[in-house]
Scaffold this active site. Structure first.
Site, PDB file in Angstrom:
ATOM      1  N   HIS A 102       0.792  -0.996   0.150  1.00  0.00           N
ATOM      2  CA  HIS A 102      -0.140   0.288  -0.213  1.00  0.00           C
ATOM      3  C   HIS A 102       0.395   0.994   0.290  1.00  0.00           C
ATOM      4  CE1 HIS A 102      -0.122   0.138   4.346  1.00  0.00           C
ATOM      5  NE2 HIS A 102       0.356   1.053   4.435  1.00  0.00           N
ATOM      6  N   ASP A 133       0.027  -7.599   1.656  1.00  0.00           N
ATOM      7  CA  ASP A 133       0.598  -6.263   1.505  1.00  0.00           C
ATOM      8  C   ASP A 133       2.084  -6.083   1.528  1.00  0.00           C
ATOM      9  OD1 ASP A 133       0.382  -3.314   2.028  1.00  0.00           O
ATOM     10  OD2 ASP A 133      -0.386  -3.309   4.284  1.00  0.00           O
ATOM     11  N   SER A 216       4.340   2.965   7.599  1.00  0.00           N
ATOM     12  CA  SER A 216       4.311   1.466   7.020  1.00  0.00           C
ATOM     13  C   SER A 216       5.504   1.360   6.112  1.00  0.00           C
ATOM     14  CB  SER A 216       3.237   2.207   6.052  1.00  0.00           C
ATOM     15  OG  SER A 216       1.882   1.646   6.510  1.00  0.00           O
TER      16      SER A 216
END
Length: 364
Positions: A102, A133, A216
């Site tokens: 992402h 992911d 992230s």
């Protein structure tokens, strides 16, 4: 949704770049050295770190923290993808960087900056694997001082271990927070809204280390200086208007990261996810009271696990092992805790009859 079955929510930790600038104003608020050629995923071996003891007490632990940060932070990078910002980890000395799917989104080109500063570098997408992911990007030009991180086996991760989260939360590069491993083996589902992958990921590491948008793809590191996971999601509390629930974050375990990254680097794609599958296309159904009641089988994969066990279109799956199944996300969560080849009993309804069948799970 976290695997503890408390119906909380999680959100991805990608930071819109413009929002990050605003966040910095409001609250006052990734790399390189070493000429060896370690095997992919093994990175460089950090020097021995001093441990706290009764004789040195807190000063020994502080020295340990400082040494870990000094050793690992040069392997953490900041990634700019379009108008979004996230983090990444230098995976090998050939310029491969692992991050979240992402974080890369639909972009193919990126700008990468070491956590310790230096010239901004360009990079291109190698491949992205949204189902877990994860993604790998590769630097166009590899600096001579590039320093790969070292990854720890997930079997060595236990509750209570002290960990450090490194990345670029809210756009603040080179940021480090500390906490512990709060739990292991969590199964967490990510929203597919606002650029999320919709992935359901098993065996995640839960941590109390503060992780925020921009973290992230960064590094969750133990006091041996090894990466034990990639911070990916944070819990939100509906009672706080879906604001972040303090001290509840989730990281993709290192063994999953290295498995996927090694395949992407070698083959340009993921050839074996290691994840179990029923081999169906399904949809959530509700009962007469409009309550979730199971997963209707819309189609079965030819020669797949479900087809071999006799499941067919129109069956409604209501249980997997000992876990009740009320919806498609619940089925995905339950499957995430199994491995291909494992046998599991599947409860289902066919017409008005309740049935059970043993299924040997296939692979995604």
């Amino acid at each position: 949704m976290d695997s503890s079955r408390n119906r909380g929510r999680v959100h991805r930790l990608l930071l819109p770049l413009t929002a990050g600038i605003c966040a910095v104003a409001l609250v006052g608020g990734c790399s390189g050295a070493g000429s060896s050629s370690p095997a992919p995923g093994s990175g460089s071996t950090p020097s021995a770190l001093p441990a706290a003891s009764p004789s040195n007490g807190g000063s020994g632990l502080q020295t340990n923290y400082e040494q870990v940060i000094k050793n690992v932070l040069p392997s953490v990078v900041q990634i700019v993808s379009g108008n979004d910002l996230g983090s990444g980890i230098v995976y090998d000395d050939k310029g491969d960087i692992v991050t979240n799917a992402h974080v890369v989104g639909n972009a193919k080109q990126f700008k990468v900056t070491s956590a310790t500063g230096g010239t901004q570098l360009s990079a291109k997408l190698v491949s992205s694997y949204p189902a877990q992911d994860l993604a790998v990007i590769k630097l166009d030009t590899v600096p001579s001082q590039l320093k790969p991180a070292s990854f720890a086996p997930s079997s060595k991760v236990d509750m209570g271990q002290i960990v450090l989260a490194m990345g670029s939360p809210l756009g603040l590069s080179s940021s480090v927070t500390q906490g512990i491993v709060s739990a292991t083996g969590r199964t967490v589902s990510e929203s597919s809204a606002n650029g999320g992958t919709g992935a359901t990921i098993g065996n995640m590491v839960q941590t109390s280390a503060a992780i925020n948008p921009g973290n992230s793809g960064g590094a969750l590191v133990n006091l041996d200086g090894k990466v034990i996971g990639i911070p990916t999601l944070a819990a939100t509390d509906p009672q706080l208007g879906n604001g972040a629930a303090p001290g509840i974050g989730f990281a993709i375990p290192a063994s999953m990261v290295t498995n996927i990254a090694d395949q992407i680097i070698k083959d340009g794609k993921v050839t074996n996810s290691g994840r179990a599958a029923l081999g169906i296309t399904g949809r959530s159904v509700v009962n007469a009271g409009f309550q979730p009641a199971g997963v209707a089988v819309v189609a079965v994969t030819k020669n797949g696990a479900a087809a071999k066990a006799g499941l067919r279109t129109g069956d409604v799956i209501t249980q997997l092992g000992t876990t009740p199944i009320a919806s498609l996300p619940a089925l995905s969560e339950a499957l995430a805790s199994y491995k291909p080849g494992q046998q599991v009993k599947v409860g289902y309804q066919r017409d008005s009859a309740k049935k059970t069948v043993e299924v040997t799970l296939g692979a995604m």
